[in-house]
Write an enzyme that holds these catalytic residues in place. Structure first.
Site, PDB file in Angstrom:
ATOM      1  N   GLU A 150       3.471  -0.895  -4.839  1.00 26.05           N
ATOM      2  CA  GLU A 150       2.403  -0.741  -3.854  1.00 26.05           C
ATOM      3  C   GLU A 150       2.367   0.688  -3.322  1.00 26.05           C
ATOM      4  OE1 GLU A 150       0.837  -4.171  -1.237  1.00 26.05           O
ATOM      5  OE2 GLU A 150       2.145  -3.036   0.112  1.00 26.05           O
TER       6      GLU A 150
ATOM      7  N   GLU B 162      -3.788 -15.453   4.783  1.00 29.10           N
ATOM      8  CA  GLU B 162      -2.792 -16.413   4.307  1.00 29.10           C
ATOM      9  C   GLU B 162      -1.796 -16.762   5.410  1.00 29.10           C
ATOM     10  OE1 GLU B 162      -3.277 -13.368   0.839  1.00 29.10           O
ATOM     11  OE2 GLU B 162      -3.376 -13.363   3.022  1.00 29.10           O
TER      12      GLU B 162
ATOM     13  N   GLY C 146       3.908  -2.018   6.084  1.00 25.94           N
ATOM     14  CA  GLY C 146       4.420  -3.372   5.887  1.00 25.94           C
ATOM     15  C   GLY C 146       5.643  -3.438   4.993  1.00 25.94           C
ATOM     16  N   ARG C 147       5.598  -2.733   3.874  1.00 26.82           N
ATOM     17  CA  ARG C 147       6.708  -2.813   2.910  1.00 26.82           C
ATOM     18  C   ARG C 147       7.921  -2.016   3.376  1.00 26.82           C
ATOM     19  NH1 ARG C 147       2.360  -0.222   1.304  1.00 26.82           N
ATOM     20  NH2 ARG C 147       2.392   1.953   0.606  1.00 26.82           N
TER      21      ARG C 147
ATOM     22  N   LYS D  79       0.792  -8.156  11.931  1.00 27.15           N
ATOM     23  CA  LYS D  79       0.534  -7.047  12.851  1.00 27.15           C
ATOM     24  C   LYS D  79      -0.758  -7.288  13.628  1.00 27.15           C
ATOM     25  CE  LYS D  79       1.366  -2.785  11.526  1.00 27.15           C
ATOM     26  NZ  LYS D  79       1.240  -1.443  10.901  1.00 27.15           N
TER      27      LYS D  79
ATOM     28  N   LYS E 201      -9.124  -9.010  -1.906  1.00 27.63           N
ATOM     29  CA  LYS E 201      -9.257  -9.739  -0.647  1.00 27.63           C
ATOM     30  C   LYS E 201     -10.718  -9.986  -0.303  1.00 27.63           C
ATOM     31  CE  LYS E 201      -5.097  -8.143   1.830  1.00 27.63           C
ATOM     32  NZ  LYS E 201      -4.667  -7.368   3.016  1.00 27.63           N
TER      33      LYS E 201
END
Length: 488
Positions: A280, A139, A193-194, A133, A436
């Site tokens: 999540e 990664e 995202g999911r 996005k 992160k």
């Protein structure tokens, strides 16, 4: 949710993945604007682009047809599309549309994943889809730079514009990377995202592989459940009923785990996807108002297709811990097999287990029954099954694109229902941030240790010890600035 209210309060966002598969004449507002026309503008762009690539109108830098696609993403940009791709791979209609094409997914930053994805592929016939996005996901962007190097080393830097496209909202970084912004496909901050499988994140790579017409059926299947969820009375509302069962099992009965057990090998990537959507979303310890919860929420999800799982972890489920189970069966196999002289077909054998396992969990086997079967008394405790172990069963008529969309939406809404009842925010994921940020510190340390020989500093004793050992044992890493790609 359906009104576009900002129910993701910690990020001040609406939650409108339902708009991604809504019919063109639907009205779903976000800040007073109907977002459905924007969604269909992107869908039509995907339709045109995927048909252009599949027909050979869009060709690579050397004039060859692009028949192989590598989609780069991670988390929600990977698990959902991979689940749908895996489920469609053996569907007869999808097979016909995918003739001569390959779709692979690169997610892990581990170079082994890079090596496996490019193995046997030719850059001349490969299209890379970079899904990020913000176009800053560490990664994903390192993997994207790696495949850009793989393409340019073979075809030159000018080939990037023909061999790489993006799913992103950051057109500035897309262009800076070398991708034509016209070849970027948008999605929106009201898509988590999911929950993004039905956006360009999933629709673009899946349309390149199977054609837009197949993927559109998947979207229509998901939309049918959206409408059911919105309108069906609670007593007949599948996501509501399933969500309430999960809340009952977790918060009232105290069972922390859930096994997702699809009796179809085509659904082998379903449990990994739902692991993310569920854990999540609902892996929270505070309410939506930030107050610590006085009860447990969230489920520990895991699973494996039957009958493989039966020979793996069903021992624990039957005679160890109580783990509620979701059994998912399919009436008609995508690839039926019939052998002359066999008592039942291969699919009937599979489904015999699908119907038997819930009964075994529910009713078990008593010591009295074992005695009547003349089981030796010393073995009776070992062969007794307590029963009264909860499960639910879903039986799909088939496993085509439409039904796959329905299954996805049932679980998406089920997880939302759990969050609504628990009073948590199922649509943020702050829990992934700390790791992160700490990884950023380690990354900087590895750089200065490798390039400047500086010792490991400012970490706890355990990490300092391991990092030092890691640097010592990997001293053969090239010190000069050079490019080395996998040799598979």
């Amino acid at each position: 949710m359906f009104n576009g209210e900002r129910i993701n309060s910690t990020e001040n966002r609406s939650v409108l993945h339902i708009a991604l598969r809504a019919p063109l004449d639907s009205i779903i507002n976000n800040d007073g604007k109907n977002v459905v026309p924007d969604v269909w503008q992107v869908l039509n762009k995907i339709r045109d682009f995927s048909e252009s690539v599949r027909s050979g109108a869009w060709i690579g830098a050397t004039g060859k047809v692009l028949k192989d696609v590598i989609a780069i993403g991670i988390g929600g940009s990977f698990l959902g599309p991979l689940f749908v791709h895996t489920a469609l791979q053996t569907d007869p209609e999808a097979i016909e549309f995918a003739q001569g094409r390959q779709l692979r997914f690169l997610a892990n930053v581990d170079p082994i994943d890079v090596a496996r994805n490019i193995a046997g592929l030719n850059p001349e016939t490969t299209l890379v889809v970079v899904v990020s996005k913000t176009f800053t996901t560490a990664e994903t962007m390192l993997n994207a730079r790696t495949l850009r190097e793989w393409i340019t080393a073979s075809l030159g830097p000018q080939a990037v514009a023909k061999h790489m496209v993006a799913v992103s909202t950051n057109l500035t970084l897309v262009e800076k990377f070398g991708i034509d912004p016209n070849n970027a496909f948008a999605f929106w901050d009201w898509v988590g995202g999911r929950y993004s499988v039905c956006s360009a994140v999933g629709v673009l790579p899946l349309s390149l592989q199977y054609g837009f017409s197949v993927v559109e059926k998947f979207l229509k299947g998901a939309s049918s459940i959206d409408q059911h969820f919105y309108s069906a009375p609670f007593a007949r509302n599948l996501p509501v009923l399933l969500g309430l069962l999960s809340v009952w099992n977790v918060s009232f009965l105290g069972f922390p785990a859930r096994a997702i057990l699809p009796y179809s090998q085509a659904l082998e990537k379903f449990a990994p996807h739902i692991q993310q959507v569920s854990m999540e979303s609902n892996g929270k310890g505070v309410s939506i108002d930030g107050v610590p919860l006085p009860y447990e929420t969230g489920e520990i999800d895991f699973g494996e297709p039957g009958t493989n799982g039966q020979h793996s972890f069903y021992q624990l489920i039957h005679q160890g811990r109580v783990i509620p189970c979701d059994f998912i069966g399919v009436v008609k196999s995508q690839q039926p097999v019939y052998l002359k002289g066999e008592m039942v077909s291969n699919h009937d054998e599979l489904m015999s287990n699908f119907f038997a396992q819930p009964d075994a969990l529910a009713y078990g086997k008593t010591a009295e029954q074992l005695l009547k079967e003349n089981v030796p008394r010393p073995l009776i405790p070992h062969k007794t099954f307590s029963g009264n172990r909860p499960s639910l069963s879903l039986l799909l008529p088939s496993l085509n694109a439409y039904n796959i969309g329905q299954l996805l939406a049932i679980y998406e809404h089920r997880i939302a229902v759990e969050g609504f009842v628990w009073g948590i925010n199922s649509f943020d994921q702050w829990g992934v941030e700390l790791g992160k940020s700490l990884a950023t510190q380690v990354r900087k340390q590895l750089h200065v240790s490798r390039k400047k020989g500086k010792p490991v500093e400012a970490f706890n004793f355990s990490t300092t010890t391991m990092l030092t050992r890691y640097l010592q044992e990997s001293a053969d890493v090239p010190m000069e600035d050079c490019t080395i790609l996998p040799k598979m």
